[in-house]
Design an enzyme around this catalytic site. Structure first.
Site, mmCIF file in Angstrom:
data_model
loop_
_atom_site.group_PDB
_atom_site.id
_atom_site.type_symbol
_atom_site.label_atom_id
_atom_site.label_comp_id
_atom_site.label_asym_id
_atom_site.label_seq_id
_atom_site.Cartn_x
_atom_site.Cartn_y
_atom_site.Cartn_z
ATOM 1 N N ASP A 294 1.100 -1.741 -0.888
ATOM 2 C CA ASP A 294 -0.226 0.130 0.193
ATOM 3 C C ASP A 294 0.504 0.757 0.115
ATOM 4 O O ASP A 294 1.134 1.741 1.423
ATOM 5 C CB ASP A 294 -0.780 0.007 0.625
ATOM 6 C CG ASP A 294 -0.146 -0.352 2.503
ATOM 7 O OD1 ASP A 294 0.967 -1.197 2.441
ATOM 8 O OD2 ASP A 294 -1.154 -0.141 3.532
ATOM 9 N N GLU A 478 12.186 1.012 7.476
ATOM 10 C CA GLU A 478 11.317 0.328 6.987
ATOM 11 C C GLU A 478 11.008 -0.353 5.877
ATOM 12 O O GLU A 478 10.697 -1.759 5.331
ATOM 13 C CB GLU A 478 9.963 0.685 7.471
ATOM 14 C CG GLU A 478 8.261 0.255 7.017
ATOM 15 C CD GLU A 478 7.299 1.071 6.467
ATOM 16 O OE1 GLU A 478 6.717 0.843 6.639
ATOM 17 O OE2 GLU A 478 7.635 1.917 6.641
#
Length: 517
Positions: A294, A478
Site C-alpha cells: 500500500d 522500514e
C-alpha cells in the site's frame, strides 16, 4: 501458553468483548468526534487518534463532545478536548539510543527486547485487540503485531535462538484465526475487515525446523480456517475468483467500503473527488492495504494516479503462490494426522493452482510473472518484484527462472539491492524503494533455481546498504532507497519508520546465510 491459562484468557477476553464491544472500530465508537478529529488533522498521522486510549467510556466521551459541539455559546479547542479525554500513544522505542560502535547483529539482538510487547489486557474503548502471548511489533508508528511482517521478523528470531517468541507469535495468530475467522492485518479493531499476505503456513515451516512435522498436525485446524477465509465463494463478493477456464484463483478483497480509519483524511479527500465511485474506491484502497503493497503502480489502472486504483480487478501472482504453499501445507497437516484422503485432496488442489498460475501469470511478452486482470481478461503489463514469488515457492520452471533472473539483473538490480518496481510514482511500493521481504524472497527463490551468484550479489548489496544506514544513523529502517544510497526512502502516507521488525529479521538471516559480517 499452558492450556488452562489460554482457557482463562479466552473467558476474560469474551467477557471484555461483551462488556466493552471491543470489535467496534473508532469511527463507530466516536462518530462525529472521530470525523472531526481526523478531518481537522489534529494529528499529522491519522493512525495516532485511532490508537489513542480513552480515559472514560467511549459513550461518555462522545456524549460530552456532542454537547460541546452543539452549544453555540461555548468555544472549545478540539485538540485540548482530545488530549483531556484520551491518552495519546508515542512511537515504539521512543528515547532509545543506539550504539553504532557495536556490530549491527549485536544491535538487532538488543532491539528484540525494545520491540517486544507483553501479553495484552483488554482496555475499554481501545482499538487494540488483546493477544494472550508476547509478540514483536515492527516499530515506529506500528505499535501492534502485523501479519506478514511477522514471518520476516521470525527469520531473525530464529537466528537469535528465540524460538519461544516465535511460537508465542504463531499462537497469537492461531488465536486470532479462532476468534475472528482469519488473521487480521494487525491486532486492531480497524483492521478486522481484511487480512494480509497469508504467511501463516510458512511460519509453521520455521517452527517445524525446530519441533518437527508434528507442528503441522498441531495447527491443522488453524490452517484449515485460514484457507477457508481466503476461499470464500467465487461470486464476485470475496477473495475467490473464477477464471475464464473455470478454475479458481484469488485476489485481495477488503470486506468494507468506507475510508480506512487510520487514513481517514487521505481516503475521504480522494473519495470526495470520486463521487458515486467512492465506495468502490474505498474497497480498492482497503484491498491494496490487504496486499501489504500500500500502495504501488501495480494496482493503478493508469500506472500513476491513486484515484485509478483497481486492486480487486487483479489476481495477484504472489497471493496465489502463497495459497499454493498453504494448500501443500494442509496436505502435510492431514498426512500427519493420518487423514490421507484429505491430504491427497489438498496436494491435488495445489497442483491445479500451480497450473493456473503458470497459465494466467506467466507473461511471455516480458519473460516475467505478472498479475492477471479479470475484467480486461489480460495479463498486467506492470513488472514488479511480486514476479519472483513463483521462484520462492518453487512453482516456476527452470527456463522461466532463468528468464526472470536475466530481467532481474538487467532491470531491478541497483546499488543497494532490488528495486520494487520500475516506475517512480511517489508511492512507497515503487521505485526507488527496496523492501526487506522482497529481497529475501528473491534471494531464496534464485538459490532454488541455481542462480547462486545473482542471489549473493543481491544479498551483499542489501546488507551493505542496511549497514551503511545503521552506521550513519543508528537505525534500521522500514524501507530503503536502493538506487541512491545517499538518500532516504520516501513516498506514501507517512514518513519512513525505524525499528524495524522485518528489516532486522531479514538482515540477520542474510548476514548469517552469507557470513557477511
Amino acid at each position: 501458553m499452558p492450556r488452562l491459562l489460554l482457557i482463562l484468557f479466552l473467558f476474560v477476553f469474551s467477557f471484555a468483548q461483551a462488556q466493552y464491544g471491543s470489535y467496534t472500530p473508532p469511527d463507530k465508537l466516536y462518530g462525529v468526534l472521530f470525523a472531526d478529529v481526523q478531518m481537522s488533522r489534529v494529528f499529522k498521522d491519522g493512525k495516532t487518534f485511532v490508537d489513542c486510549v480513552p480515559k472514560k467510556t467511549p459513550q461518555e466521551i462522545a456524549d460530552a463532545y456532542g454537547k460541546l459541539k452543539n452549544n453555540p455559546l461555548v468555544r472549545y479547542s478540539l485538540q485540548m478536548f482530545v488530549e483531556s479525554n484520551f491518552t495519546v500513544p508515542g512511537e515504539v522505542a521512543t528515547g532509545y539510543v543506539s550504539d553504532t560502535t557495536v556490530p549491527v547483529t549485536t544491535h538487532i539482538n538488543g532491539l528484540w527486547k525494545v520491540l517486544s510487547h507483553e501479553p495484552d489486557k483488554p482496555v475499554n474503548g481501545s482499538s487494540l485487540l488483546p493477544l494472550p502471548n508476547a509478540y514483536i511489533v515492527p516499530g515506529g508508528r506500528f505499535r501492534e503485531i502485523y501479519y506478514w511482517d511477522s514471518y520476516f521478523t521470525m527469520l531473525g528470531l530464529k537466528e537469535s535462538g528465540m524460538y519461544d517468541m516465535m511460537e508465542n507469535m504463531i499462537n497469537n495468530f492461531s488465536f486470532m484465526i479462532q476468534q475472528y475467522g482469519h488473521i487480521p492485518n494487525g491486532n486492531r479493531t480497524y483492521f478486522l475487515s481484511r487480512s494480509q499476505p497469508p504467511f501463516f503456513s510458512l511460519m509453521l515451516d520455521l517452527l517445524a525446523e525446530k519441533k518437527g512435522g508434528r507442528v503441522y498436525a498441531q495447527y491443522q485446524l488453524a490452517l484449515q480456517r485460514e484457507y477457508d477465509y481466503w476461499m470464500d465463494k467465487a461470486d464476485g463478493k470475496g477473495h475467490a475468483v473464477k477464471m475464464p477456464d473455470g478454475t479458481v484463483l484469488n485476489r485481495y478483497y477488503d470486506q468494507d467500503i468506507v475510508p480506512r480509519q487510520e487514513s481517514f483524511y487521505e481516503d475521504s479527500t480522494l473519495g470526495a473527488a470520486a463521487g458515486k465511485r467512492a465506495p468502490q474506491l474505498y474497497r480498492n484502497l482497503r484491498s491494496g492495504a490487504e496486499s501489504g503493497w500500500d500502495f504501488s503502480s501495480r494496482w493503478l489502472a493508469d500506472s500513476k494516479s491513486l484515484s485509478t486504483i483497481q486492486t480487486v480487478n487483479l489476481v495477484p501472482v504472489d497471493l496465489n503462490c502463497l495459497l499454493y504453499h498453504l494448500e501443500l501445507t494442509l496436505g502435510k497437516a492431514y498426512k500427519e494426522t493420518g487423514d490421507l484422503l484429505r491430504s491427497n485432496y489438498y496436494t491435488k488442489i495445489a497442483g491445479k493452482r500451480k497450473a493456473a498460475i503458470l497459465k494466467y501469470c506467466w507473461n511471455a511478452n516480458y519473460s516475467w510473472f505478472t498479475d492477471y486482470n479479470v475484467v480486461t481478461k489480460s495479463k498486467s503489463k506492470e513488472l514488479t518484484l511480486a514476479g519472483i514469488t513463483p521462484l520462492f515457492t518453487g512453482i516456476a520452471t527452470q527456463a522461466q527462472a532463468n528468464a526472470v533472473a536475466t530481467l532481474l539483473k538487467n532491470k531491478f538490480l541497483k546499488a543497494g539491492g532490488l528495486v520494487t518496481t520500475l516506475k517512480n510514482t511517489g508511492q512507497q511500493w515503487d521505485s526507488p524503494n527496496g523492501w526487506a521481504p522482497l529481497q529475501w524472497m528473491a534471494v531464496q527463490g534464485l538459490n532454488q533455481y541455481n542462480q547462486q551468484a545473482l542471489a549473493k550479489t543481491i544479498a551483499t548489496r542489501w546488507v551493505e546498504l542496511n549497514n551503511k544506514v545503521y552506521k550513519a544513523t543508528g537505525k534500521l529502517m522500514e524501507k530503503y532507497n536502493v538506487t541512491d544510497m545517499t538518500t532516504e526512502a520516501g513516498g506514501g502516507e507517512y514518513p519512513a519508520q525505524d525499528g524495524f521488525g522485518w528489516t532486522n529479521g531479514v538482515l540477520l538471516a542474510l548476514i548469517r546465510q552469507y557470513n557477511l559480517q
